[in-house]
Design a protein around this motif. Structure first.
Motif, PDB file in Angstrom:
ATOM      1  N   LYS A 452       0.828  -1.219   0.000  1.00  0.00           N
ATOM      2  CA  LYS A 452       0.000   0.000   0.000  1.00  0.00           C
ATOM      3  C   LYS A 452       0.863   1.270   0.000  1.00  0.00           C
ATOM      4  CE  LYS A 452      -3.447  -2.844   0.438  1.00  0.00           C
ATOM      5  NZ  LYS A 452      -4.211  -3.251  -0.774  1.00  0.00           N
ATOM      6  N   GLU A 453       1.966   1.231  -0.718  1.00  0.00           N
ATOM      7  CA  GLU A 453       2.833   2.408  -0.814  1.00  0.00           C
ATOM      8  C   GLU A 453       2.539   3.143  -2.124  1.00  0.00           C
ATOM      9  OE1 GLU A 453       6.948   1.997  -0.073  1.00  0.00           O
ATOM     10  OE2 GLU A 453       6.703   0.720   1.675  1.00  0.00           O
ATOM     11  N   PRO A 454       2.114   4.397  -2.057  1.00  0.00           N
ATOM     12  CA  PRO A 454       1.797   5.152  -3.274  1.00  0.00           C
ATOM     13  C   PRO A 454       3.067   5.513  -4.048  1.00  0.00           C
ATOM     14  CG  PRO A 454       1.634   6.573  -1.357  1.00  0.00           C
ATOM     15  CD  PRO A 454       1.870   5.189  -0.830  1.00  0.00           C
ATOM     16  N   ASP A 455       2.918   5.654  -5.349  1.00  0.00           N
ATOM     17  CA  ASP A 455       4.068   6.026  -6.181  1.00  0.00           C
ATOM     18  C   ASP A 455       4.629   7.393  -5.791  1.00  0.00           C
ATOM     19  OD1 ASP A 455       3.501   3.677  -7.415  1.00  0.00           O
ATOM     20  OD2 ASP A 455       2.856   4.540  -9.322  1.00  0.00           O
ATOM     21  N   GLU A 456       3.788   8.227  -5.191  1.00  0.00           N
ATOM     22  CA  GLU A 456       4.228   9.592  -4.847  1.00  0.00           C
ATOM     23  C   GLU A 456       5.335   9.607  -3.800  1.00  0.00           C
ATOM     24  OE1 GLU A 456       0.473   9.616  -6.825  1.00  0.00           O
ATOM     25  OE2 GLU A 456       1.070   8.607  -4.953  1.00  0.00           O
ATOM     26  N   ASN A 457       5.503   8.522  -3.028  1.00  0.00           N
ATOM     27  CA  ASN A 457       6.532   8.559  -1.981  1.00  0.00           C
ATOM     28  C   ASN A 457       7.858   7.921  -2.425  1.00  0.00           C
ATOM     29  OD1 ASN A 457       6.326   5.771  -1.777  1.00  0.00           O
ATOM     30  ND2 ASN A 457       5.365   5.773   0.238  1.00  0.00           N
ATOM     31  N   ILE A 458       7.994   7.667  -3.726  1.00  0.00           N
ATOM     32  CA  ILE A 458       9.238   7.072  -4.225  1.00  0.00           C
ATOM     33  C   ILE A 458      10.422   7.996  -3.967  1.00  0.00           C
ATOM     34  CG2 ILE A 458      10.483   6.380  -6.325  1.00  0.00           C
ATOM     35  CD1 ILE A 458       7.904   5.153  -7.346  1.00  0.00           C
ATOM     36  N   ALA A 459      10.223   9.297  -4.155  1.00  0.00           N
ATOM     37  CA  ALA A 459      11.321  10.252  -3.930  1.00  0.00           C
ATOM     38  C   ALA A 459      11.773  10.198  -2.470  1.00  0.00           C
ATOM     39  CB  ALA A 459      10.874  11.661  -4.302  1.00  0.00           C
ATOM     40  N   TYR A 460      10.815  10.152  -1.549  1.00  0.00           N
ATOM     41  CA  TYR A 460      11.161  10.029  -0.133  1.00  0.00           C
ATOM     42  C   TYR A 460      11.885   8.712   0.139  1.00  0.00           C
ATOM     43  CZ  TYR A 460      10.410   8.578   4.701  1.00  0.00           C
ATOM     44  OH  TYR A 460      10.592   8.070   5.967  1.00  0.00           O
ATOM     45  N   ALA A 461      11.391   7.624  -0.473  1.00  0.00           N
ATOM     46  CA  ALA A 461      12.002   6.310  -0.265  1.00  0.00           C
ATOM     47  C   ALA A 461      13.441   6.288  -0.763  1.00  0.00           C
ATOM     48  CB  ALA A 461      11.177   5.241  -0.969  1.00  0.00           C
ATOM     49  N   LEU A 462      13.720   6.976  -1.872  1.00  0.00           N
ATOM     50  CA  LEU A 462      15.088   7.025  -2.401  1.00  0.00           C
ATOM     51  C   LEU A 462      16.027   7.718  -1.418  1.00  0.00           C
ATOM     52  CD1 LEU A 462      14.383   7.816  -6.161  1.00  0.00           C
ATOM     53  CD2 LEU A 462      15.644   5.830  -5.283  1.00  0.00           C
ATOM     54  N   LYS A 463      15.551   8.797  -0.796  1.00  0.00           N
ATOM     55  CA  LYS A 463      16.376   9.492   0.191  1.00  0.00           C
ATOM     56  C   LYS A 463      16.652   8.601   1.400  1.00  0.00           C
ATOM     57  CE  LYS A 463      14.727  14.121  -1.039  1.00  0.00           C
ATOM     58  NZ  LYS A 463      13.977  15.323  -0.577  1.00  0.00           N
ATOM     59  N   LYS A 464      15.626   7.912   1.870  1.00  0.00           N
ATOM     60  CA  LYS A 464      15.790   7.016   3.009  1.00  0.00           C
ATOM     61  C   LYS A 464      16.734   5.878   2.658  1.00  0.00           C
ATOM     62  CE  LYS A 464      13.163   4.068   6.208  1.00  0.00           C
ATOM     63  NZ  LYS A 464      11.824   3.593   6.613  1.00  0.00           N
TER      64      LYS A 464
END
Length: 493
Positions: A452-464
């Protein structure tokens, strides 16, 4: 040619009642959606469902149709959903637990799809026989009473004879008389059957494949009584194209392994990286199931039992090493936002090495993290999760350290039997965009629909992800430095 003279698939299913077991499962949901979307003139789709505590059959059905899998259907033809009619029953019971009123209501059913099964590898033998074997007899006995019956499709598995590394599209000799197996399951309790399980099953790797093989024997004996098809999918994975790309609703198969690695939880694997894994997209298998039912209904093959291995050809399979490497490349682009640690780890096909690495790299960190969570007043979860991961890897060991080749001539022939009208909606070609592209959409699908992870949080996930990688390398360097320093101080100075 004969197949060109046959009515097309939607015409054959028009005004026909259909009965489905396993309709609440992964393949069952896709089958229901595809029948309603591509055969809109279908009469009624009866779905066998168990009543659950606090939920009516209608509530359970609504939970399924409210899912994103049915979004296209709801946009294009929402009224067709009214054709789904739940039937209360239970595949573990005699007569499938159906009432006389339900059977009378379904007396005009023309197509039966028996997809219900327990896919748990560690089910007690008694339970596995009742749901996977006896239910098949009950379905076929009921099907014999249907006056308008045109085809029954029994969904099996390509791994029901796992000791054979080359599997043809035929029924293999029985390992045990299915009647005797059912009789023992009905007479004896779990404890007694578990005591003699290894002897009875001839040391089969699990109860699932063993009892599915027994079910095929039942089909073979009923081949003269009803128009029957045995359909064997290999490892069924995310949708390839329809009704939406990458959809999946479970962690079974390679997607569970890939997501576990991507989350940083899975640090070791009990598998042989050189062995190839055979996967088939669920939408491809479902289209083939419908085509197989159509073909059986429109050809005169009385007394025969067509068998279809719905599996990938060798050139369309990859080994575990490639899958994990490609998965890492893809997760470098689209990591998970809820990862606990940077992905990494090791694999081995030696179970004792696996036990050691699992203890050091997964259990010990899990104990430490859970202890910290308790101190912080939060609910511990990592040790419990790792127990499930360990059990899953051990139960899958036989399948992740062996490799099979499946003959698929009958399966491939389904594509050529299609009419020109049907090829657009029912083509069984797969990996048409390429395997790498398919697995990329599968990983995105796991991210979207399972986690249930939206595509919009990919940028945040890359930073993490970048932060965790730096932390991971720093910790490794610090540990290496401490070990070298200890050795230097103790043995050199």
């Amino acid at each position: 040619m004969m197949q060109q003279k046959c009515p097309n698939i939607p015409a054959v299913f028009a005004e026909a009642d259909v009965f489905i077991t396993g309709g609440t499962g992964f393949m069952g949901k896709v089958l229901i959606e595809k029948l309603l979307r591509s055969c809109p003139q279908i009469a009624r789709v009866f779905v066998l469902m168990r009543a659950k505590r606090g939920k009516s059959l209608e509530d359970r059905l609504k939970l399924i149709t409210d899912g994103v899998l049915f979004d296209m259907l709801k946009r294009e033809n929402p009224e067709v959903l009214k054709k789904i009619q739940p039937i209360e029953g239970d595949c573990t019971m005699l007569k499938l637990g159906m009432s006389h009123e339900s059977m009378e209501r379904m007396k005009d059913v023309q197509f039966v799809f028996h997809a219900a099964a327990s896919v748990r590898f560690d089910d007690p033998l008694k339970d596995a026989i009742l749901i996977n074997t006896r239910s098949t007899r009950e379905v076929l006995d009921w099907a014999k009473t249907l006056r308008k019956l045109r085809a029954v499709v029994h969904v099996s598995t390509t791994y029901c004879n796992p000791e054979l590394m080359h599997v043809e599209e035929k029924i293999y000799p029985p390992k045990m008389d299915w009647r005797e197996a059912i009789r023992m399951a009905e007479m004896f309790d779990n404890a007694l059957l578990e005591t003699v399980k290894e002897k009875l099953t001839q040391f089969a790797p699990n109860t699932y494949t063993y009892t599915k093989a027994l079910a095929e024997q039942i089909c073979y004996e009923y081949r003269n009584d009803i128009p029957l098809v045995v359909f064997r999918p290999s490892i069924v994975t995310n949708t390839e194209t329809e009704p939406l790309m990458g959809w999946v609703d479970n962690f079974n198969g390679p997607i569970g392994l890939l997501l576990g690695c991507a989350s940083g939880v899975v640090r070791t694997g009990l598998l042989d990286l050189e062995k190839r894994i055979n996967c088939i997209p669920v939408d491809v298998s479902i289209k083939a199931i419908i085509v197989a039912a159509w073909k059986r209904a429109t050809t005169d093959e009385q007394g025969t039992l067509p068998v279809y291995n719905s599996a990938a050809e060798p050139e369309k399979t990859i080994n575990y090493g490639t899958m994990l490497y490609d998965g890492k490349v893809l997760f470098d682009r689209t990591p998970l936002s809820n990862m606990l640690w940077a992905p990494g780890g090791t694999t081995t096909s030696n179970k004792y090495c696996f036990y050691l690495v699992f203890f050091c790299c997964q259990l010990l960190p899990a104990i430490i993290v859970d202890t910290l969570l308790r101190v912080a007043g939060k609910v511990p979860f990592l040790l419990r999760l790792n127990r499930k991961i360990f059990d899953a890897q051990v139960s899958l060991r036989y399948f992740m350290n062996n490799e099979w080749v499946f003959k698929t001539e009958n399966f491939k022939e389904l594509e050529y039997t299609l009419t020109a009208d049907d090829r657009k909606d029912f083509s069984t070609n797969y990996f048409v965009r390429g395997m790498m592209e398919y697995y990329e959409s599968a990983i995105l699908g796991g991210r979207r629909y399972l986690l249930k992870e939206p595509d919009e949080n990919i940028a945040y996930a890359l930073k993490k992800y970048k932060r965790l990688r730096v932390l991971n390398y720093t910790l490794k360097f610090a540990l290496s430095f401490l070990i070298v320093y200890f050795i230097y101080k103790k043995y050199i100075v």
